[in-house]
Write a protein that holds these residues in place. Structure first.
Motif, PDB file in Angstrom:
ATOM      1  N   LEU A   5       0.862  -1.276   0.002  1.00  0.00           N
ATOM      2  CA  LEU A   5       0.084  -0.016  -0.103  1.00  0.00           C
ATOM      3  C   LEU A   5       0.860   1.361   0.015  1.00  0.00           C
ATOM      4  O   LEU A   5       0.465   2.298  -0.646  1.00  0.00           O
ATOM      5  N   ARG A   8       5.105   3.419  -3.813  1.00  0.00           N
ATOM      6  CA  ARG A   8       4.517   4.339  -4.839  1.00  0.00           C
ATOM      7  C   ARG A   8       3.201   4.948  -4.598  1.00  0.00           C
ATOM      8  O   ARG A   8       2.367   5.106  -5.443  1.00  0.00           O
ATOM      9  N   ASN A  10       0.427   3.777  -3.397  1.00  0.00           N
ATOM     10  CA  ASN A  10      -0.846   2.937  -3.599  1.00  0.00           C
ATOM     11  C   ASN A  10      -1.800   3.335  -2.856  1.00  0.00           C
ATOM     12  O   ASN A  10      -3.118   3.029  -3.523  1.00  0.00           O
ATOM     13  N   TRP A  11      -1.871   3.653  -1.768  1.00  0.00           N
ATOM     14  CA  TRP A  11      -2.913   3.903  -0.835  1.00  0.00           C
ATOM     15  C   TRP A  11      -3.833   4.973  -1.295  1.00  0.00           C
ATOM     16  O   TRP A  11      -5.042   5.157  -1.382  1.00  0.00           O
ATOM     17  N   LYS A  13      -4.521   5.689  -4.359  1.00  0.00           N
ATOM     18  CA  LYS A  13      -5.599   5.398  -5.484  1.00  0.00           C
ATOM     19  C   LYS A  13      -7.288   5.300  -4.880  1.00  0.00           C
ATOM     20  O   LYS A  13      -7.785   5.505  -5.631  1.00  0.00           O
TER      21      LYS A  13
END
Length: 186
Positions: A5, A8, A10-11, A13
């Motif tokens: 998560l 990069r 990702n969370w 998103k």
């Protein structure tokens, strides 16, 4: 799971989807004529703010590391992991907690507002000082205007013991920002 998560961002998103979901819920549950609406309005706004900062990898992290700290490429003081924990603990969990407490007392909504205003002011101050855009600036500018109105509205139409709540929320928000800047992003 946390590594996946945080890598990069990702969370982030999930931020625009959650922002839309919370905005829809807010509009379906409360009316703009109610102080609680204005106490909670910063929750979806902050999710959209996070979208601008972190949705595209790099963004805010690169700005902090390379513009603010002037680090060379490849060096980081603000890492994906730090960004994850800052945003999940200090925003998502805290805003859920204070949002729920706002249903008990509007002063906790003022806390969400003052915290948001302090964060927005850092983006605006950086833009003025550096004479350039920074990730989060557009939403911070919109959010600041809405927050000023929200603070006025709940102070006028629902907040009791205004002086105590304003003092407490400003002090709390300042302490949290100091902790963030001193200990988490040194």
């Amino acid at each position: 799971m946390v590594a996946l998560l945080s890598r990069r961002q990702n969370w982030a998103k999930a931020s625009p989807v959650l922002g839309i979901a919370v905005a829809v819920w807010l509009c379906m549950t409360f009316q703009p004529s109610q102080a609680i609406f204005w106490a909670l309005v910063n929750i979806p706004l902050y999710l959209f703010h996070q979208t601008e900062e972190h949705f595209w990898p790099g963004g805010f992290k690169d700005y902090i590391n390379h513009v603010l700290y002037e680090l060379p490429d490849g060096e980081e003081r603000l890492t994906d992991g730090k960004i994850f924990w800052i945003n999940i603990i200090f925003v998502w969990i805290a805003f859920i907690l204070f949002g729920l407490l706002s249903l008990y007392h509007l002063g906790f909504g003022l806390l969400i507002i003052t915290f948001s205003m302090m964060n927005c002011s850092t983006h605006i101050e950086q833009a003025i000082r550096r004479k350039r855009w920074n990730p989060g600036l557009v939403m911070a500018s919109v959010q600041m205007l809405i927050s000023i109105y929200a603070a006025y509205f709940i102070s006028t139409y629902g907040l009791t013991d205004k002086a105590s709540w304003w003092t407490g929320t400003i002090l709390f928000s300042a302490v949290v920002h100091i902790i963030l800047y001193r200990f988490i992003m040194p």
